[in-house]
Write a protein that holds these residues in place. Structure first.
Motif, PDB file in Angstrom:
ATOM      1  N   GLY A  11      29.466  31.891  51.058  1.00  0.00           N
ATOM      2  CA  GLY A  11      30.756  31.428  51.536  1.00  0.00           C
ATOM      3  C   GLY A  11      30.627  30.651  52.832  1.00  0.00           C
ATOM      4  N   LEU A  12      29.739  31.104  53.716  1.00  0.00           N
ATOM      5  CA  LEU A  12      29.483  30.410  54.974  1.00  0.00           C
ATOM      6  C   LEU A  12      28.750  29.091  54.742  1.00  0.00           C
TER       7      LEU A  12
ATOM      8  N   ALA B   5      29.261  26.908  52.403  1.00  0.00           N
ATOM      9  CA  ALA B   5      30.150  25.820  51.983  1.00  0.00           C
ATOM     10  C   ALA B   5      30.589  24.943  53.158  1.00  0.00           C
ATOM     11  N   PRO B   6      31.182  25.500  54.227  1.00  0.00           N
ATOM     12  CA  PRO B   6      31.579  24.638  55.344  1.00  0.00           C
ATOM     13  C   PRO B   6      30.396  24.046  56.099  1.00  0.00           C
TER      14      PRO B   6
ATOM     15  N   LYS C 193      29.025  21.152  54.056  1.00  0.00           N
ATOM     16  CA  LYS C 193      29.970  20.040  54.161  1.00  0.00           C
ATOM     17  C   LYS C 193      29.831  19.347  55.513  1.00  0.00           C
TER      18      LYS C 193
ATOM     19  N   SER D 180      36.980  25.172  43.204  1.00  0.00           N
ATOM     20  CA  SER D 180      37.079  26.537  43.729  1.00  0.00           C
ATOM     21  C   SER D 180      37.846  27.439  42.774  1.00  0.00           C
TER      22      SER D 180
ATOM     23  N   GLN E  73      33.329  34.564  48.409  1.00  0.00           N
ATOM     24  CA  GLN E  73      32.966  33.244  48.932  1.00  0.00           C
ATOM     25  C   GLN E  73      34.159  32.473  49.508  1.00  0.00           C
ATOM     26  N   PRO E  74      35.275  32.315  48.763  1.00  0.00           N
ATOM     27  CA  PRO E  74      36.412  31.606  49.372  1.00  0.00           C
ATOM     28  C   PRO E  74      37.002  32.356  50.562  1.00  0.00           C
TER      29      PRO E  74
ATOM     30  N   ALA F 213      34.744  31.482  53.511  1.00  0.00           N
ATOM     31  CA  ALA F 213      34.972  30.082  53.861  1.00  0.00           C
ATOM     32  C   ALA F 213      36.292  29.923  54.621  1.00  0.00           C
ATOM     33  N   THR F 214      37.317  30.679  54.239  1.00  0.00           N
ATOM     34  CA  THR F 214      38.612  30.624  54.921  1.00  0.00           C
ATOM     35  C   THR F 214      38.516  31.205  56.326  1.00  0.00           C
TER      36      THR F 214
ATOM     37  N   VAL G 112      35.900  31.262  58.242  1.00  0.00           N
ATOM     38  CA  VAL G 112      35.181  30.274  59.053  1.00  0.00           C
ATOM     39  C   VAL G 112      36.114  29.134  59.440  1.00  0.00           C
ATOM     40  N   ALA G 113      36.929  28.686  58.473  1.00  0.00           N
ATOM     41  CA  ALA G 113      37.876  27.600  58.746  1.00  0.00           C
ATOM     42  C   ALA G 113      38.877  28.003  59.829  1.00  0.00           C
TER      43      ALA G 113
END
Length: 319
Positions: free
Chosen positions: A20-21, A23-24, A27, A100, A260-261, A264-265, A267-268
């Motif tokens: 999950g980490l 992904a950002p 990117k 996703s 994972q999502p 990712a959220t 972190v965002a």
């Protein structure tokens, strides 16, 4: 809960948290244009292959027979080449949100395949757990995309969605078909061969892109991000996946895909790219609630033991 299952849960949680980490961070690396998604995949596979081979020299040598080498080749196709390759092509043609959403299908596919190949029972609690977990993940994904105004579509969304779905099917097949096989060798031995085969398969497609990459354009932050993707989100994660695969049922292990999502959220939010609200709290509760429901559902062995015990009691009453 016994120690083996606890080890499996911790391993799957850690592996999917790092994915999950990833992904950002991936990117962030690719956003400058110096590194393409295909090159990033090649770096992951090549870097992990080197690390697994290095670590294999510090453990007791394991001889792998020719038949098992062929099985590892098929495993590498399912878990790495087709999974990552199909996902990359798919994301390039569809939107990140669509991709996703489709990834939430993996636990459902794993449950169906486990029922077919491993004769694992499809129970009401298991179906409810997958539905609750998937709903939480979808709520999180859709809520985040609406908040950020994400409406980017690829050149061929339908074909892209098919590729992303194929990636989930490929990974689910690996989880189910190779659950018992991975216990035969150590995680390092299994992975060094899988990543070697994957690198050989991917190199012809990425060779020109690797040569064309401007490596000097990468700054310290992007190099550090690449190192995390290679060492943490690939090398360590795939070792942990083996641990989870050995100690958990495929459906239970697949449920951690929903982490994972969530990561990712988080972190965002920490990076100021998203905000914390009640929807996200509800999503977290639903995701972990779904995992708990699937974990508490009965396995094939438990069902058989229950039926046997019930039969013994019936015999005693008859006597």
């Amino acid at each position: 809960m016994d120690t083996a299952k606890m080890k499996g849960h911790v391993a799957m949680l850690a592996a999917n948290s790092m994915w999950g980490l990833m992904a950002p961070l991936a990117k962030f690396v690719m956003i400058g244009g110096a590194v393409s998604s295909l090159v990033m995949t090649d770096l992951r596979v090549f870097g992990a292959m080197i690390l697994f081979w290095i670590f294999s020299f510090f453990q007791k040598p394991e001889h792998v027979g020719h038949k098992d080498l062929m099985k590892l080749f098929v495993a590498s196709l399912l878990a790495i080449v087709f999974n990552q390759g199909s996902y990359i092509f798919g994301v390039g043609m569809t939107s990140p949100v669509d991709a996703s959403i489709i990834t939430t299908s993996m636990p459902l596919i794993a449950m169906i395949l486990a029922a077919i190949f491993l004769k694992e029972p499809i129970t009401g609690k298991k179906i409810l757990g997958i539905a609750v977990g998937a709903s939480g993940a979808l709520l999180l994904i859709l809520g985040s995309s609406q908040a950020s105004g994400t409406t980017v579509k690829g050149d061929n969304p339908l074909l892209g969605d098919v590729f992303v779905l194929l990636a989930q099917c490929s990974y689910a097949f690996y989880f189910v078909l190779f659950k018992n096989f991975v216990t035969k060798y150590s995680a390092v031995t299994v992975m060094k061969w899988m990543f070697t085969y994957a690198f050989i398969c991917l190199l012809p497609f990425s060779y020109s892109s690797l040569l064309a990459t401007d490596w000097l354009a990468l700054d310290g932050a992007r190099i550090a991000s690449i190192l995390f993707v290679v060492v943490g989100a690939t090398f360590l994660s795939y070792i942990l996946i083996i641990v989870g695969q050995k100690n958990l049922r495929p459906t239970v292990a697949g449920m951690y895909n929903y982490i994972q999502p969530l990561v990712a959220t988080i972190v965002a939010i920490c990076w100021g790219m998203d905000s914390f609200n009640l929807t996200k709290v509800l999503s977290v509760v639903m995701i972990f609630g779904g995992v708990c429901l699937v974990t508490s559902s009965r396995s094939r062995a438990e069902m058989e033991a229950y039926k046997a015990a019930k039969g013994d009691k019936g015999v005693e009453k008859a006597e």
